[in-house]
Design an enzyme around this catalytic site. Structure first.
Site, short mmCIF file in Angstrom:
data_model
loop_
_atom_site.label_atom_id
_atom_site.label_comp_id
_atom_site.label_asym_id
_atom_site.label_seq_id
_atom_site.Cartn_x
_atom_site.Cartn_y
_atom_site.Cartn_z
N VAL A 171 1.00 19.53 3.34
CA VAL A 171 0.60 18.31 4.05
C VAL A 171 1.87 17.63 4.54
CG1 VAL A 171 -0.61 16.10 3.91
CG2 VAL A 171 -1.44 18.06 2.57
N ASN B 250 7.95 18.32 -2.14
CA ASN B 250 8.06 19.64 -1.52
C ASN B 250 8.46 19.47 -0.07
OD1 ASN B 250 7.30 21.01 -3.85
ND2 ASN B 250 5.12 20.76 -3.39
N ARG C 157 -5.08 10.69 -7.21
CA ARG C 157 -4.99 11.92 -8.01
C ARG C 157 -5.03 13.15 -7.11
NH1 ARG C 157 -5.03 10.21 -13.01
NH2 ARG C 157 -6.17 8.26 -13.32
N ASP C 158 -4.18 14.12 -7.46
CA ASP C 158 -4.22 15.40 -6.75
C ASP C 158 -5.56 16.08 -7.05
OD1 ASP C 158 -1.76 17.44 -5.56
OD2 ASP C 158 -3.69 18.32 -6.13
N ILE C 159 -6.17 16.64 -6.00
CA ILE C 159 -7.49 17.26 -6.15
C ILE C 159 -7.41 18.56 -6.97
CG2 ILE C 159 -7.50 18.74 -4.08
CD1 ILE C 159 -10.29 17.51 -3.45
N HIS D 72 4.99 13.02 0.47
CA HIS D 72 4.30 12.58 -0.75
C HIS D 72 5.09 13.01 -1.97
CE1 HIS D 72 2.82 16.49 0.63
NE2 HIS D 72 2.70 16.84 -0.64
N HIS E 17 4.92 14.09 -5.81
CA HIS E 17 4.04 14.54 -6.89
C HIS E 17 4.55 13.90 -8.17
CE1 HIS E 17 2.12 18.12 -4.81
NE2 HIS E 17 3.19 17.95 -4.03
P1 AMP Z 1 2.16 19.85 -0.98
O1 AMP Z 1 1.81 21.28 -1.29
O2 AMP Z 1 3.42 19.37 -1.63
O3 AMP Z 1 2.12 19.58 0.52
O4 AMP Z 1 1.03 18.97 -1.67
C1 AMP Z 1 -0.21 18.70 -1.10
C2 AMP Z 1 -1.11 18.38 -2.25
O5 AMP Z 1 -2.28 17.76 -1.75
C3 AMP Z 1 -1.55 19.61 -3.05
O6 AMP Z 1 -1.08 19.49 -4.39
C4 AMP Z 1 -3.08 19.57 -2.96
O7 AMP Z 1 -3.71 19.96 -4.17
C5 AMP Z 1 -3.33 18.09 -2.63
N1 AMP Z 1 -4.58 17.82 -1.95
C6 AMP Z 1 -5.15 18.55 -0.96
N2 AMP Z 1 -6.31 17.95 -0.57
C7 AMP Z 1 -6.45 16.83 -1.33
C8 AMP Z 1 -7.43 15.79 -1.40
N3 AMP Z 1 -8.52 15.76 -0.60
N4 AMP Z 1 -7.26 14.81 -2.32
C9 AMP Z 1 -6.19 14.82 -3.14
N5 AMP Z 1 -5.22 15.75 -3.11
C10 AMP Z 1 -5.35 16.76 -2.21
#
Ligand code: AMP
Length: 115
Positions: free
Chosen positions: A96, A87, A29-31, A100, A102
């Protein structure tokens, strides 16, 4: 390449709410959820973005999409509809650099982007 947050989640060094794990992918799950269902799906092998993944290992990209669909079924949103986004780069808000997907759903999502 230095480790990203997602390598640490894969190694269980950082806790995450894991929804599904396969031989080649991990879904958690996204945080900071932006929809009722918001799950991230990563390949266990790191590529910087979806284009790099597609060029290097199309089967692994297919695995990511299959896992996304499996997650949608587990979350009960497959029938109502869901969105899968990748993204890529600054304007898309990629933060990141481990590719990944979404997986978003559980509500009406509206158009893909706002301006
Ligand atoms: P992006 O902006 O497409 O690179 O997505 C990175 C995603 O990682 C974002 O939606 C963040 O909310 C999510 N994220 C950051 N830290 C964590 C974490 N510790 N656990 C789960 N999701 C995270």
């Amino acid at each position: 390449m230095s480790e990203t947050l997602f390598e640490k989640i894969m190694a269980r060094e950082i806790p995450a709410d894991i929804v599904l794990e396969t031989e080649t992918t991990l879904a958690f799950r996204d945080i900071n959820p932006r929809a009722t269902t918001h799950v991230l799906v990563i390949p266990k092998t790191r590529y910087r973005n979806v284009a790099d993944l597609a060029a290097a290992d199309p089967q692994l990209l297919a695995d990511v999409i299959s896992t996304a669909d499996e997650v949608a079924k587990l979350e009960g949103v497959a029938a109502s509809g869901y969105r899968v986004t990748f993204n890529t780069g600054d304007d898309a808000g990629q933060t990141v650099f481990h590719v990944h997907a979404h997986v978003l759903g559980g509500q009406s999502l509206g158009p893909e982007a706002s301006r």
